[in-house]
Design an enzyme around this catalytic site. Sequence first.
Site, mmCIF file in Angstrom:
data_model
loop_
_atom_site.group_PDB
_atom_site.id
_atom_site.type_symbol
_atom_site.label_atom_id
_atom_site.label_comp_id
_atom_site.label_asym_id
_atom_site.label_seq_id
_atom_site.Cartn_x
_atom_site.Cartn_y
_atom_site.Cartn_z
ATOM 1 N N GLU A 75 0.846 -1.195 0.000
ATOM 2 C CA GLU A 75 0.000 0.000 0.000
ATOM 3 C C GLU A 75 0.876 1.238 0.000
ATOM 4 O O GLU A 75 2.115 1.136 0.089
ATOM 5 C CB GLU A 75 -0.932 -0.002 1.223
ATOM 6 C CG GLU A 75 -2.014 -1.071 1.123
ATOM 7 C CD GLU A 75 -3.083 -0.918 2.198
ATOM 8 O OE1 GLU A 75 -3.924 -0.030 2.083
ATOM 9 O OE2 GLU A 75 -3.037 -1.690 3.157
ATOM 10 N N HIS A 121 -8.994 9.686 5.018
ATOM 11 C CA HIS A 121 -8.671 8.792 3.903
ATOM 12 C C HIS A 121 -9.154 9.453 2.621
ATOM 13 O O HIS A 121 -10.269 9.974 2.567
ATOM 14 C CB HIS A 121 -9.361 7.437 4.093
ATOM 15 C CG HIS A 121 -8.734 6.361 3.276
ATOM 16 N ND1 HIS A 121 -8.875 6.303 1.908
ATOM 17 C CD2 HIS A 121 -7.930 5.323 3.617
ATOM 18 C CE1 HIS A 121 -8.189 5.259 1.452
ATOM 19 N NE2 HIS A 121 -7.612 4.655 2.468
ATOM 20 N N ARG A 159 -1.185 9.481 2.163
ATOM 21 C CA ARG A 159 -2.612 9.755 2.317
ATOM 22 C C ARG A 159 -2.954 11.234 2.451
ATOM 23 O O ARG A 159 -3.933 11.704 1.864
ATOM 24 C CB ARG A 159 -3.124 9.057 3.577
ATOM 25 C CG ARG A 159 -3.502 7.663 3.288
ATOM 26 C CD ARG A 159 -4.132 6.996 4.459
ATOM 27 N NE ARG A 159 -4.241 5.594 4.098
ATOM 28 C CZ ARG A 159 -4.531 4.622 4.930
ATOM 29 N NH1 ARG A 159 -4.765 4.889 6.198
ATOM 30 N NH2 ARG A 159 -4.611 3.384 4.513
ATOM 31 N N HIS A 213 -10.862 9.014 9.038
ATOM 32 C CA HIS A 213 -10.554 7.586 8.968
ATOM 33 C C HIS A 213 -9.894 7.068 10.240
ATOM 34 O O HIS A 213 -10.227 5.986 10.702
ATOM 35 C CB HIS A 213 -9.624 7.364 7.776
ATOM 36 C CG HIS A 213 -9.325 5.935 7.488
ATOM 37 N ND1 HIS A 213 -10.310 4.994 7.285
ATOM 38 C CD2 HIS A 213 -8.135 5.276 7.353
ATOM 39 C CE1 HIS A 213 -9.744 3.809 7.042
ATOM 40 N NE2 HIS A 213 -8.442 3.954 7.094
ATOM 41 N N ARG A 222 -0.360 8.059 10.084
ATOM 42 C CA ARG A 222 -0.211 6.606 10.205
ATOM 43 C C ARG A 222 0.123 5.962 8.857
ATOM 44 O O ARG A 222 -0.498 6.283 7.837
ATOM 45 C CB ARG A 222 -1.526 6.028 10.721
ATOM 46 C CG ARG A 222 -1.590 4.534 10.734
ATOM 47 C CD ARG A 222 -2.946 4.088 11.236
ATOM 48 N NE ARG A 222 -3.996 4.305 10.269
ATOM 49 C CZ ARG A 222 -4.548 3.337 9.531
ATOM 50 N NH1 ARG A 222 -4.120 2.102 9.637
ATOM 51 N NH2 ARG A 222 -5.513 3.613 8.690
HETATM 52 C C1 LIG Z 1 -13.024 1.150 6.808
HETATM 53 C C2 LIG Z 1 -11.723 0.971 7.542
HETATM 54 C C3 LIG Z 1 -10.669 0.299 6.944
HETATM 55 C C4 LIG Z 1 -9.474 0.119 7.632
HETATM 56 N N1 LIG Z 1 -8.475 -0.624 7.061
HETATM 57 C C5 LIG Z 1 -7.386 -0.923 7.797
HETATM 58 C C6 LIG Z 1 -6.423 -1.849 7.309
HETATM 59 O O1 LIG Z 1 -6.561 -2.411 6.243
HETATM 60 N N2 LIG Z 1 -5.346 -2.111 8.094
HETATM 61 C C7 LIG Z 1 -5.157 -1.522 9.319
HETATM 62 O O2 LIG Z 1 -4.155 -1.793 9.972
HETATM 63 N N3 LIG Z 1 -6.067 -0.660 9.792
HETATM 64 C C8 LIG Z 1 -7.170 -0.360 9.084
HETATM 65 N N4 LIG Z 1 -8.109 0.491 9.594
HETATM 66 C C9 LIG Z 1 -7.926 1.019 10.949
HETATM 67 C C10 LIG Z 1 -8.162 -0.082 11.958
HETATM 68 O O3 LIG Z 1 -9.208 -0.900 11.516
HETATM 69 C C11 LIG Z 1 -8.517 0.462 13.332
HETATM 70 O O4 LIG Z 1 -7.681 1.505 13.696
HETATM 71 C C12 LIG Z 1 -8.367 -0.642 14.365
HETATM 72 O O5 LIG Z 1 -9.078 -1.783 13.948
HETATM 73 C C13 LIG Z 1 -8.886 -0.168 15.698
HETATM 74 O O6 LIG Z 1 -9.004 -1.276 16.542
HETATM 75 P P1 LIG Z 1 -9.475 -1.056 18.028
HETATM 76 O O7 LIG Z 1 -9.569 -2.402 18.649
HETATM 77 O O8 LIG Z 1 -8.647 -0.031 18.673
HETATM 78 O O9 LIG Z 1 -10.940 -0.402 17.881
HETATM 79 P P2 LIG Z 1 -12.270 -0.970 17.227
HETATM 80 O O10 LIG Z 1 -12.017 -2.077 16.325
HETATM 81 O O11 LIG Z 1 -13.021 0.192 16.693
HETATM 82 O O12 LIG Z 1 -13.065 -1.554 18.480
HETATM 83 C C14 LIG Z 1 -13.569 -0.690 19.470
HETATM 84 C C15 LIG Z 1 -14.456 -1.501 20.386
HETATM 85 O O13 LIG Z 1 -14.771 -0.748 21.543
HETATM 86 C C16 LIG Z 1 -16.169 -0.826 21.793
HETATM 87 N N5 LIG Z 1 -16.533 0.361 22.568
HETATM 88 C C17 LIG Z 1 -16.364 1.662 22.241
HETATM 89 N N6 LIG Z 1 -16.782 2.440 23.253
HETATM 90 C C18 LIG Z 1 -17.220 1.611 24.223
HETATM 91 C C19 LIG Z 1 -17.792 1.816 25.501
HETATM 92 N N7 LIG Z 1 -18.015 3.040 25.998
HETATM 93 N N8 LIG Z 1 -18.157 0.741 26.222
HETATM 94 C C20 LIG Z 1 -17.968 -0.535 25.733
HETATM 95 N N9 LIG Z 1 -17.455 -0.776 24.514
HETATM 96 C C21 LIG Z 1 -17.064 0.283 23.788
HETATM 97 C C22 LIG Z 1 -16.770 -0.911 20.408
HETATM 98 O O14 LIG Z 1 -18.084 -1.406 20.463
HETATM 99 C C23 LIG Z 1 -15.798 -1.883 19.775
HETATM 100 O O15 LIG Z 1 -16.114 -3.191 20.173
HETATM 101 C C24 LIG Z 1 -9.310 0.673 8.925
HETATM 102 C C25 LIG Z 1 -10.359 1.360 9.521
HETATM 103 C C26 LIG Z 1 -11.565 1.499 8.846
HETATM 104 C C27 LIG Z 1 -12.691 2.224 9.532
#
Ligand SMILES: Cc1cc2nc3c(=O)[nH]c(=O)nc-3n(C[C@H](O)[C@H](O)[C@H](O)COP(=O)(O)OP(=O)(O)OC[C@H]3O[C@@H](n4cnc5c(N)ncnc54)[C@H](O)[C@@H]3O)c2cc1C
Length: 511
Positions: A114, A228, A288, A343, A378
Amino acid sequence: MNATDSETLVVGGGIAGCAAALEAARAGGDVVLATKAARPEETNSYWAQGGIAVTRSDPETFRADIIEAGAGACDPDAVETLVSEARPAVEDILIETLDVPFDTDGDEFDYGREAAHSESRILHVDAATGAAILPRFLAYLDEETDVTVREETTALDLVTHEGRVHGALLEQDGAVSVHFAGGTVLATGGIGAAYDRTTNPDSATGDGIAMGALAGADVADMEYVQFHPTALDTALVGSDGDRDGDESDDTGTFLLSEAVRGEGGVLRNGDGERFMPEIHPDGSLAPRDVVAGAVASERERTGAVRLDVSEVAFDASFPGLAKRCRERGVDPEDGIPVAPAEHFCCGGLAADMDGRTSLGRLFAAGECARTGVHGANRLASTSLLEGLVVGRRAGRQAVGVEPEAVEVSEPRDSDPDLPARFASEKADRLRRTMTEYVGLERTSDGLARAATSIRRLKGEVDAYTRTRTSRELYELRNATVTALLVVRAATENDESRGCHHRSDTEVQYAD
Ligand SMILES: Cc1cc2nc3c(=O)[nH]c(=O)nc-3n(C[C@H](O)[C@H](O)[C@H](O)COP(=O)(O)OP(=O)(O)OC[C@H]3O[C@@H](n4cnc5c(N)ncnc54)[C@H](O)[C@@H]3O)c2cc1C
């Protein structure tokens, strides 16, 4: 008062929360994972398309790419840890434990590439990597470990006592109770819901950042919000309604991964001209922030920007995206209308690579944490990795301390009489303000307007939270608190760097 407890409380069921819970359980901890999501689709992790980057032959090039993308603002030690633990963490959890079916090419993994990566190093499953990882991860925790997964359970506030965190107030089915924990890991994801157009689901309201900040934890780098460049331009295909992640009710925007440009997709303006080659030597695959700025200005100048996929085997390589385009009345052959969308939040709760925050017994991992690996921008496909690596390390740290029942004021149960439109009207106002003044280009005047408007809004929301409790209200409070943190950081930093652009000052980062 109703109270529960566990040695470890993990808030969030994305990749970071799952990794933390798994590792805490492996370390012998008694673990509860609370997630407000009802389905994996309500996380950013589920929607990850491009994949997860790992070290290949030479870790030095991976380190250099991350640091280059981060525009001199990365913490080199944090990057070193991320890179050296990338492959072991992916092999241990994703390959050996979860058996994620990463795409292969013969006997080898089919590593993708990428923007701003100097080699092909990204493991992926089609262009729907998150969807192949997260449901598996949640099912594994539920079925194969002792972790208690509590779905549709929202953390409203942290329980603090003498500078330490002792758990959180949790809301489930309208009932609010206290959960005491020896170690609390926040893994609540991003902040996209504060913007009109975002690739994140509606539930990305910055809860962990806001709860941590309100409890007194340090935050950092909040001005570095990544947009993004290629999300579906909803203005050109109809409504930009909800973004709740429900594909059957899909009217919002969605991401067209950089991998499409990696396979030969090019950007054309409303006059059909390619504009990126004049702007950057890497053309459509420039970093980006550069592409996002160019797409925004060409869209404004010529009325539209389209992703031309005529040289890409789009249906074969990106079947999910092709399907979603057609469902929205867009024939990919005609070019897919795109616009920048919020994003990723590079900033968050200041944490080290073990997830330790400035508050005792509070850890943060994933997108809600600022560990210093992303700096001012990032590198693609490094946030799933950060969630996995830091979540895993934080999980190991958040065990071994017994929960303590400290004094907590009696929580109010959820109030069903909250005026139905209150939260949604205020959220609309917040999104309009953030989009207009705190988007790709910022000025001190615009930021001052945003600060005034959001402070007023927060006052109105606070007046409600003094007497009522509801998930929607707390999400709104959290989104306004997080927005104010972004506005404050963007105001204080007059230097354009990475994904923070101040168009009213000449101060420009140069390496
Ligand atoms: C469309 C898209 C494509 C992407 N593509 C990529 C990629 O290809 N590669 C890459 O490395 N990154 C990618 N990213 C970024 C990456 O997906 C995210 O930064 C990463 O997955 C975040 O993971 P996380 O566990 O921190 O949060 P999340 O996966 O967002 O999980 C957050 C969790 O916290 C819970 N939560 C939130 N607030 C509360 C609360 N108050 N009480 C209880 N639960 C709560 C939510 O319900 C959820 O379960 C992408 C992001 C998007 C949106």
